[in-house]
Structure formats: C-alpha cells, structure tokens
Design a protein around this motif. Structure first.
Motif, short mmCIF file in Angstrom:
data_model
loop_
_atom_site.label_atom_id
_atom_site.label_comp_id
_atom_site.label_asym_id
_atom_site.label_seq_id
_atom_site.Cartn_x
_atom_site.Cartn_y
_atom_site.Cartn_z
N GLY A 1 57.28 53.23 42.11
CA GLY A 1 58.15 52.62 43.26
C GLY A 1 57.98 51.12 43.18
O GLY A 1 57.44 50.38 42.46
N PRO A 2 58.45 50.57 44.63
CA PRO A 2 58.27 49.33 44.93
C PRO A 2 56.74 48.87 45.16
O PRO A 2 55.88 49.67 45.48
N VAL A 3 56.73 47.56 45.16
CA VAL A 3 55.18 47.11 45.45
C VAL A 3 54.96 47.40 47.00
O VAL A 3 55.87 47.12 47.83
N PRO A 4 53.80 47.94 47.25
CA PRO A 4 53.45 47.96 48.78
C PRO A 4 53.51 46.61 49.25
O PRO A 4 53.07 45.75 48.83
N GLU A 5 53.98 46.83 50.58
CA GLU A 5 54.14 45.48 51.46
C GLU A 5 52.75 44.75 51.69
O GLU A 5 51.69 45.42 52.00
N GLY A 6 52.76 43.45 51.32
CA GLY A 6 51.71 42.89 51.85
C GLY A 6 50.85 42.72 50.70
O GLY A 6 49.51 42.19 50.72
N LEU A 7 50.98 43.66 49.57
CA LEU A 7 50.19 43.41 48.51
C LEU A 7 50.09 42.37 47.69
O LEU A 7 51.41 42.19 47.09
N ALA A 8 49.13 41.53 47.51
CA ALA A 8 49.35 40.31 46.55
C ALA A 8 47.93 39.97 45.81
O ALA A 8 46.84 40.48 46.21
N ALA A 9 48.25 39.32 44.60
CA ALA A 9 46.98 39.23 43.81
C ALA A 9 46.79 37.63 43.77
O ALA A 9 47.66 36.92 43.88
N ALA A 10 45.14 37.41 43.58
CA ALA A 10 44.70 36.36 43.46
C ALA A 10 44.31 35.72 42.09
O ALA A 10 43.58 34.75 42.02
N GLY A 11 45.07 36.23 41.28
CA GLY A 11 44.62 35.94 39.77
C GLY A 11 45.24 37.07 38.83
O GLY A 11 45.74 38.20 39.31
N GLY A 12 44.98 36.95 37.45
CA GLY A 12 45.54 37.76 36.66
C GLY A 12 44.67 38.93 36.44
O GLY A 12 43.24 38.98 36.84
N PRO A 13 45.18 40.10 35.80
CA PRO A 13 44.27 40.91 35.62
C PRO A 13 42.99 40.98 34.81
O PRO A 13 43.00 40.18 34.06
N VAL A 14 42.04 41.59 35.16
CA VAL A 14 40.90 41.59 34.51
C VAL A 14 40.38 43.18 34.02
O VAL A 14 40.56 43.95 34.80
N VAL A 15 39.40 43.13 33.02
CA VAL A 15 38.92 44.40 32.72
C VAL A 15 37.41 44.41 33.32
O VAL A 15 36.55 43.43 33.10
N ALA A 16 37.16 45.41 34.02
CA ALA A 16 35.80 45.69 34.62
C ALA A 16 34.88 45.94 33.78
O ALA A 16 34.89 47.14 33.31
N GLU A 17 33.78 45.22 33.58
CA GLU A 17 32.75 45.70 32.64
C GLU A 17 31.49 45.85 33.18
O GLU A 17 30.52 46.41 32.77
N ALA A 18 31.26 45.38 34.57
CA ALA A 18 30.11 45.81 35.33
C ALA A 18 30.46 46.08 36.79
O ALA A 18 31.27 45.13 37.44
N PRO A 19 29.90 47.04 37.39
CA PRO A 19 30.14 47.51 39.00
C PRO A 19 29.67 46.16 39.94
O PRO A 19 30.37 45.92 40.99
N ASP A 20 28.41 45.48 39.48
CA ASP A 20 28.06 44.42 40.27
C ASP A 20 28.88 43.15 40.82
O ASP A 20 28.70 42.50 41.48
N LEU A 21 30.04 42.88 39.78
CA LEU A 21 30.89 42.06 39.72
C LEU A 21 32.08 42.23 40.43
O LEU A 21 32.88 41.38 40.78
#
Length: 1016
Positions: free
Chosen positions: A867-887
């Motif tokens: 559906g549509p984007v949930p209200e108030g949801l915004a990103a502070a940069g492009g998507p990234v792939v998570a390779e380590a949980p501490d980051l």
C-alpha cells in the motif's frame, strides 16, 4: 639297256665342260652345295610335293603323293606325267628348269631337286612308263678322279663332287600300284633320318593349299599313317596376267626367265572354323612354297612373290608392292566371304607387324578395312533406305552388311538391341559389343547406354506406342541405373518425359482412377507402359499418399485459389485424402486447397471452419474465417475436411529439421519472428544456426475468444504436445527452449484475463505468495507450468529473466510480502549470478521497522508493503545491505536489506548497493576499561574472548551504541551489549540471549547448559 634319257650324252657333255674348264667343275660343285645347305636345306618334302603337283598338272590328273619312311629310305610315289629326258636334264642341271613354258607349274627355278643332296648320296627317280635314272656321289667322284685335268681341283675340294650333274641309267624298278613315278632316297645317316622324320611331322595342309593340283598327300612313317588334304579350309584367290607395259614396269629388277612367266596369283586360306592356324601350318608367307617371311595373321597367304637369291625371303621392289596391294584386296574378299559372327574379329590384323613385309600387308589391309562392308547390322546405316515402317521393321534382323565406319555396337541382350535398332544406325547384333580391339581398328562406333537413352528421345520414337515402351523396359539392361535414369517415359496425358524420377505409376494395388487425377497436372505413367523397372529407377507407386506428396500436387494445391475452376482439383485432392486416411495436421500444406464456403465464396481450407467443429465455438465470430459449405461436409465428412486443413479443432503445424534462422523459419504463425528472437536469446552462440529436429505448433491462437474451453483442449493430448519444450541442436548439444505455443500463451491474457507468467500454481511455492496470483483450478497443472505459470522459487530464478522478474515484483509496492518471506527471497536471490541480473531501481527493504519499497539511489520510500508509505516515514539515505549487527544503529534511519550476514557481499553485488561498512567509518569515539570475561560465559561459549572493554557509554561515530566489535576486541556498555558482543565475537550469534541471561544470573549456568544440550 637302252639309254632313253640320254644320260650318257649328258655325262659326256658335262665332263667335257669340266675338263675344258676345271673352274666350271668347281662352280657347279659350289652352287649345288650352296642350294643344298642354304635355300633348300629343309625343303625336301616341299620340293618332292612340288614336283608331284607339277606332274599331276602336266598330265591333267588329280595329284596324289605318298611319302614313306622305312628302313632308312624315304620314297615319294606320285601320280601324273612320267619322267622324261627333259625332266632328267632339268634335275641334272642348276638354274635351268624344264618347266619354263608350263602354265601353272610350281617349279620355276630349276634348283629345287638340290634339296635331296642334303639327305642322300644315291637318289633315284623311276617312272612306270619311261624308266629310271639315278645319281651317285661315289661314281661321280670316281669318274672325276680319272680325269687328269680335274685331279688338282678334286684334291683341293677334298674329293667332294657335285651329286646331281652326272645322271646314270638304271634298270626299271617296281612302282607302287596306283602311282606313276617314285623317288627313292637312301638317307645318309641316322641324324638325317631324324631330320626327315621331323619334316614329315611338320607337313600340313599348307602344301595342298599352295599346290591345288596335289589333292592328297599320304604319309607313312613307322607305324603311323596319315593323309593331308586341303579339306576344311575356306579359300579365296585372285590371279591375273600382266600386259607388256606392266611387265616392263613391275619386272624391271627381276631375272629374264621370270619375265617369261608374267602371271600372278594371291590365295588366302583360313580353316573353316577360323581361329588360330593349325600347328602344322607355319605362320609365314608362302611364295608359293614356305618362305622365311613371318606373317602374324591367323590366315595362310600364298602368292607369287618374287624371291631373293636365297629363295627364302621376298625380294623388295615394284612387283612385291603390287602383290601386297592385291593381297590386301583378296584378304578383304576372304573376310567378306566368312560367316558374319564375332569370330570374324580375330582375323582383323593389329597395328604392329613382325617384319617389313608383314607390316606392309597389314597397312594395306587396314587402309581398306573401315570402308569395306563386312559387319552384319540389324539396322541400316544412317544414309540407307530403311524401308517402310519404323518399329516393326527394326525389331527383326535385316540383311544389312555395313562397313566398320557405318557400324555401331551397344552392350545388351539381343532382345534389347532389336528394340533399339531403328534409333542406332548400323547396330551390330548381340555378341559384337565386346572390348575386342578389332572394333576400334574397323572404326566401329561404341555407343554407351546413356547415348542410346538420348537417341530414344528423338524423332525415331515419336510414333512409338506405350505398349512398345513397356516392351523396351522389359528387355533393357538394368545394371546401369545412372544411364537409365533419363530413359523416356510415356505419360497418360500423351506427353513423353525424360526419366522415371518424379513420375507416378498406377499399379494393381493403387485403386486410383487416372481420370480423377488429371486436374492435378501429375506425371502419371501411361498404364500400358507401366513396368517394374520404372519403380526401380525412381518412379513412385501411385498410392493416395504418394500422389498427395508429389510436388506437382502441392503446386496445384497452392495455386488452386487463383484457378479459374478449382472444383476438379478440390474433388481430386479430397478423394486422395479420404483414400490415404490422412489425419488433421499430417499434411499442413493442404490448408492452401481452395474450397467453397457456406457463403459460396472460395477460401483456402485453412481459413474455413467446420460449422459444428470445436474451434468454431471457441473463436471470436468477427475473425476472418469462413464456414465450410454444408454439401462438402455431407459428401466428405468432418474427418476428410479437417485432414485437408479445414479447421475442426486447432490446426497443428508439424515440421522436421527446422533451421532456427529468421530467413528460414516461417510457418505463418502469429508473432513467430518474435518467438524466434526470444529463443535465440536463450541459446548459446553458434557458428551455424540451431536446428529443431521436430517442430510442433498450434495455429490461430490469436483468434480465440473462449479461453477456458480452449485451454481445456490445449492441455490434453494430442494438442498438449505443442506445449512441450522445443529441443534445439546447438554446437552438437541438445538445448531445451520454450515451444512457440507455450511462449505465445505465456505472453497473452489466457487465464482469467491474466498472463500465465503473472500467476502461480495453487499448490506452488509459498514464497511466491502475494507476488503472483493463483492460477484457476480445473486446468492441468503440468500444462499450466508449460505455459509459464510459476511453480517454485527455484524454477523461477533458474529461468531466463526470472531473477529480474522477481526483483520487479519486489519493487511493486502494491504487493504485500511479510518479513520472513522477504528474508527468504533475499537469501534465494543471493545465490543468483550477478551477470544475470540488471540492478533494480527500487528495492523492498526495512525502514524503521516497516517493510517499504525504497528508491535504490536516495532511499526515498515509494510505497509501503502492499500500500502507500506509512505516514511520517522518511529515509536519511539510500538503502544499504547489513553485513554486521553492531553497525545497525549507525544506519537506523536508512532502508536496510536484511539477510544472513554471510550473504551480504553477494546481495550487495547483485543489487549494486553498498554494505553498511562502506557507508560509515565505525570509529569508537568513547573510552573504556578492559575487563576479563566472566568464567561462566566461557563455560557456555568456549570460543568467547578472554577480555572486553567496558564503556560507561559507548559511542561510535558519535552515536551511542550498546556494543561494537572492532579490531578483534569487544566494546560494550551494559549487560545486553556485552552479551551481543561476546556472541558475535565467538561466532555464536544465536546464543546472544543465553549469554545475556547468564550475565544477569551466574547461578543459572547449569540450567542454561542443560537447555543448550536440548538444542537440535
């Protein structure tokens, strides 16, 4: 005793001459010795026969000679004129013949009797009517010794005297009954007797052939008796007398007495069963007695050739040249007189002679041979009057004798030659077509079977009936199929065509009416000319199937729509289809057959529907199809019409060995070129176009309106075969690609208005749920899968374009995917080779705990999860792939692609997205104190580090975080951070909660260990 022969006078005359000139005595002795030891050394039997022949000729009686060798004595008894004084004088002189004026006599030189000197010292001749005379070497020597004038010469010669110069009278002796004269020769010794025996053994028919006056020669030697005659020989001769001018010209270089006998004779003889000469006939020229001139021909030549002084060789000169030409002419007369069989070829001389005279005779014969009528032709030469008729007259042997230049030979049986005689001028009978070199010498033309076939296409056979052609096929030599491949064939429509290939022959089993086939323009062999040979040479039996498969039938069908009257063609073709039992789709080219529709218009059969057929109920009424005329349906029935291309159900295109090339692959199918481009993209590169051994496709899919009913038909045999993958041969290997039918269906809304590729099987992979709609039930799932309906995630990713399709679906915000499903999809995509994927422009990721579709560049959410984007949801940069949980805390405001950490690098490359470590420095910006890891933790996590750095407040890149594993050391603040850091550092991330519990309550270690023992 009365001296009736005047021997005493002759002796006195000779002695007087000798004593007057001892040189004369020496000359006579030397001359006699030269003849006895030279020219006449082995001519004893010949000379005795010659004297006998002349005696018979002189008396005008049949000549008869008996030669008897007994007790060292040779006797020769003969019939004919008795010995007289002239004869004695001739015998007692040298070079003075008493037969000079006798016409026809063989003796002509007066030296022949000298042959007795080589075997005998006491010869005697006696005649019943006149008396006897003898000669004696001993008595002659005694007389000569009594002459003082000759004593010196006699001494110089060692006592050797001439034997035959001094004759002596002798008392009359007994003459054998039936004979008139006898010659008695006491042989000198055993060696001489053996030589005489050999000469008797070698005596053969050449003597009576050379001396016709001598009819019989009887030979008695020991216990053997035989008779030699000229019986069983074929003789041809020419003779004549020279006029004064010819004598002056031809005898200019000959002795005087030869000019007094200006007659000439040439006689040729061959055994009646001509072949090689008998062993007792020497292969030499007889002139007329044997010479030393070889003649390498299987014939006996007797001619009055002039002899050299040695009496053994023919003298060259104008007379010899004249006789050579007469010999050649007479030889050709001999050949012409012989039976006209192939044995005649053995008498044709070769090119090489054994000596000069032999070669001259050969050349003279060979000059004349090619133009001399000798050969028995069964047809006249080209310029002869052939008489009335053509075929009937030529098939019986005609009495033509042709010259070699006019003759032809063809290999084949007699019956065949009789049939073709009228088209091959000068054709020789069977048996003459051998490889005998004489045929070339004669100039005979060798006609090959292929040339005969060419001649049979000419004017000579214009009026030949079909029955005549069949009789020709019956006798043709069938071993040279290449030559016979162009043999003319009469057709039922009156045409004559070259070669049986491409013709059709009606047989008893054909059960076809040739009149029905007429409109098809076929090359049907005339029934009266039909013969099995034509089938062996390439004609096809005119069965319903072979007639349908004939290229002319196909051409007629393809042109029938433009024909002024296509009805007869349609009737013929439909009758053949019925008789052949064809089924629908078996002959797709029949769809071009012009048939009447119910509206009276003409349609190609492939554009007509059976009014009650299944396809008529499926397609859109507005499509350009006609309906077959009802009377056609009533007359031929649905089976025949559908086999002819009329559409009952779906039309099936079947083809073999299809070259998958845009210039070659064309079956008039909707979007066939697009399908070909699509599958060529799937196939590996190759130097030559791929080949599909079998090609099957369904036509007219674009006209279907009722897809549920259509799919019910397509998903069942036999149409279901068109959905099976196409097997293409590429670079020697078989590669499977979607068939045309499956490809076409996959690209059209045929399943409840949706494309098959947008649906999944109801029993399909749960991971595809939400991304694909469910295919309708009631359709065979295997058929659905072949159409492109999705089955499993693995099959989707393995298919061409499947990974891109899945990424596109994940980028569609209208589709809902739960978090566990998304994680599994990322895990599956991580295994795909990046080269197969185009990096997406949007990805499904987690942003602040929500699943969203984010722009791949700036991370801006373009939609929520379904559906549509949930209200108030915004990103502070492009998507990234998570390779380590501490980051993770460092990028909490950016969309995250989450999957097991060991797949991060693969996903980063596949999606062309950075991992977190590439976007942050991860620098620890607070300080702490290193402390030991509690011993209880190591009992639960043995690989945990021994120490860690405790921070009151841990900051990384200025952000407060619970833990960080950096440069091999765990940094943490609080129990939860330490537990996660130790679990990550020890490679036991899944034990992080257990470690946290242990750190809070060390007494719980035994219980936690027991729980750990229960893990699977």
């Amino acid at each position: 005793m009365t001296d009736i022969f005047g021997t005493e006078r002759m002796r006195a005359t000779v002695l007087a001459a000798w004593t007057a000139s001892p040189a004369r005595f020496r000359e006579d002795a030397n001359a006699e010795e030269d003849f006895a030891l030279g020219g006449y050394r082995d001519r004893l039997i010949v000379e005795l026969a010659q004297n006998a022949a002349d005696a018979a000729l002189r008396a005008g009686v049949p000549g008869r000679l008996r030669l008897t060798l007994r007790d060292g004595v040779l006797t020769a008894a003969n019939t004919g004129a008795p010995l007289d004084a002239t004869g004695v004088e001739g015998l007692s002189t040298l070079r003075v013949s008493g037969k000079r004026d006798e016409s026809g006599s063989i003796g002509r030189f007066g030296v022949g009797f000298a042959a007795v000197v080589s075997v005998c010292d006491e010869p005697m001749v006696a005649s019943r009517a006149t008396g006897a005379v003898r000669w004696s070497r001993a008595e002659t020597a005694a007389i000569v010794a009594g002459e003082p004038a000759l004593a010196a010469e006699l001494g110089a010669r060692g006592g050797h005297v001439p034997l035959l110069r001094l004759p002596f009278e002798v008392e009359p002796v007994a003459i054998p009954d039936g004979f008139d004269t006898v010659v008695r020769l006491p042989l000198r010794d055993a060696a001489v007797e053996r030589a005489v025996r050999r000469m008797l053994d070698e005596t053969g028919p050449a003597l009576p052939l050379a001396m016709p006056a001598l009819a019989h020669i009887e030979i008695e030697a020991g216990d053997e008796t035989r008779t030699v005659t000229a019986d069983g020989w074929r003789v041809v001769e020419e003779s004549g007398v020279f006029g004064p001018e010819q004598v002056a010209e031809l005898f200019a270089d000959r002795p005087t007495e030869e000019r007094a006998r200006p007659g000439w004779l040439v006689r040729w003889a061959v055994p009646a069963e001509h072949g090689e000469l008998p062993k007792d006939v020497a292969p030499v020229v007889h002139a007329p007695t044997p010479s030393d001139e070889p003649l390498d021909l299987p014939a006996l030549l007797i001619a009055t050739f002039p002899l050299a002084t040695d009496r053994r060789h023919v003298a060259s000169g104008p007379l010899t040249d004249f006789l050579v030409e007469r010999a050649a002419e007479t030889y050709l007369r001999l050949l012409a007189s012989l039976p006209k069989t192939p044995r005649l070829l053995d008498l044709v001389p070769g090119l090489m002679g054994k000596a000069e005279l032999d070669a001259a005779i050969r050349r003279a014969i060979l000059r004349r041979l090619p133009d001399t009528p000798l050969l028995p032709a069964i047809s006249p030469p080209a310029d002869a009057d052939a008489g009335e008729g053509t075929h009937g007259a030529a098939e019986s042997e005609a009495p033509y004798v042709v010259a070699g230049r006019e003759a032809s030979v063809v290999a084949g049986p007699a019956e065949f030659l009789a049939k073709i005689a009228h088209v091959v001028p000068g054709l020789l009978p069977a048996g003459w077509a051998s490889r005998h070199p004489a045929l070339t010498t004669l100039g005979v033309r060798r006609v090959e079977l292929s040339d005969v076939i060419d001649l049979l296409s000419g004017e000579a056979v214009e009026d030949a009936t079909p029955a005549w052609w069949r009789s020709l096929y019956e006798v043709m030599p069938a071993d040279d199929r290449e030559a016979l491949g162009a043999v003319p064939v009469p057709l039922a429509d009156g045409r004559l065509v070259r070669g049986p290939r491409g013709t059709l022959m009606l047989t008893e089993s054909s059960s076809l009416d040739s009149s029905l086939l007429g409109p098809l323009g076929l090359r049907i062999v005339h029934p009266e000319a039909a013969h099995p040979l034509l089938l062996r040479l390439g004609a096809a039996e005119a069965t319903p199937r072979s007639v349908l498969e004939d290229p002319l039938t196909r051409a007629t069908v393809s042109e029938s729509v433009d024909s002024a009257d296509p009805e007869p063609v349609a009737q013929a073709v439909l009758a053949l289809v019925d008789a052949a039992g064809l089924s629908a789709g078996e002959a797709p080219w029949l769809s071009a057959l012009a048939l009447r529709g119910a509206d009276g218009e003409l349609y190609p059969a492939g554009e007509l529907l059976l009014g009650e057929g299944s396809l008529a109920k499926l397609i859109d009424p507005g499509v350009p199809f006609g309906v077959a005329a009802p009377d056609l349906v009533e007359r031929y029935g649905p089976r025949v019409l559908s086999a002819a291309g009329v559409l009952d159900g779906f039309a099936v295109v079947n083809d073999d060995d299809v070259l998958l090339d845009p210039d070659e692959c064309d079956h008039d199918l909707d979007a066939e070129d697009e399908w070909l481009d699509a599958i060529l993209d799937l196939l590996p590169d190759a130097d030559v176009p791929p080949v599909a051994r079998e090609f099957t496709a369904i036509r007219d899919l674009e006209y279907v309106a009722d897809w549920p009913s259509a799919l019910a038909l397509l998903s069942r045999p036999p149409l279901r075969a068109a959905l099976q993958p196409l097997r293409a041969l590429v670079n020697g290997e078989i590669v499977e690609v979607p068939s045309y039918t499956a490809w076409w269906l996959s690209r059209h809304e045929v399943l409840d208005g949706r494309r098959p590729t947008s649906l999944r099987l109801p029993s399909g992979d749960p991971l595809l749920y939400g991304l694909y709609g469910d295919a309708p039930t009631g359709v065979d799932e295997t058929a659905l899968a072949l159409m492109g309906v999705r089955t499993t995630l693995a099959d989707l990713l393995a298919s061409h374009g499947g990974p891109d399709e899945l990424l596109d679906l994940l980028a569609d915000p209208s589709l809902e995917v739960d978090r566990a499903q998304l994680r599994s999809l990322w895990m599956a995509l991580a295994a795909v080779e990046p080269s197969r994927v185009a990096p997406p422009t949007a990805v499904r990721a987690v942003l602040n705990g929500e699943i969203v579709v984010a722009d791949a560049d700036d991370g801006h959410p373009v939609g929520g999860n379904g559906g549509p984007v949930p209200e108030g949801l915004a990103a502070a940069g492009g998507p990234v792939v998570a390779e380590a949980p501490d980051l993770l805390p460092l990028v909490a405001s950016r969309p995250l692609v989450l999957a097991p950490f060991d797949l991060a690098e693969a996903l980063s490359e596949l999606l062309d997205l950075p991992v977190i470590g590439e976007e942050v420095t991860g620098e620890i910006t607070s300080s702490g104190v290193e402390r030991p890891v509690p011993a209880q933790v190591r009992s639960l996590v043995p690989s945990a580090p021994s120490s860690y750095v405790e921070h009151a407040e841990l900051t990384v890149d200025g952000v407060v975080v619970p833990w960080r594993f950096h440069e091999g050391m765990v940094h943490a603040s609080g129990v939860e951070g330490l537990a996660r850091g130790l679990a990550w550092a020890s490679g036991q991330w899944s034990d992080r909660l257990a470690v946290a519990a242990l750190l809070r309550d060390p007494q719980a270690v035994p219980l936690l260990l027991a729980e750990a023992d229960l893990d699977g």
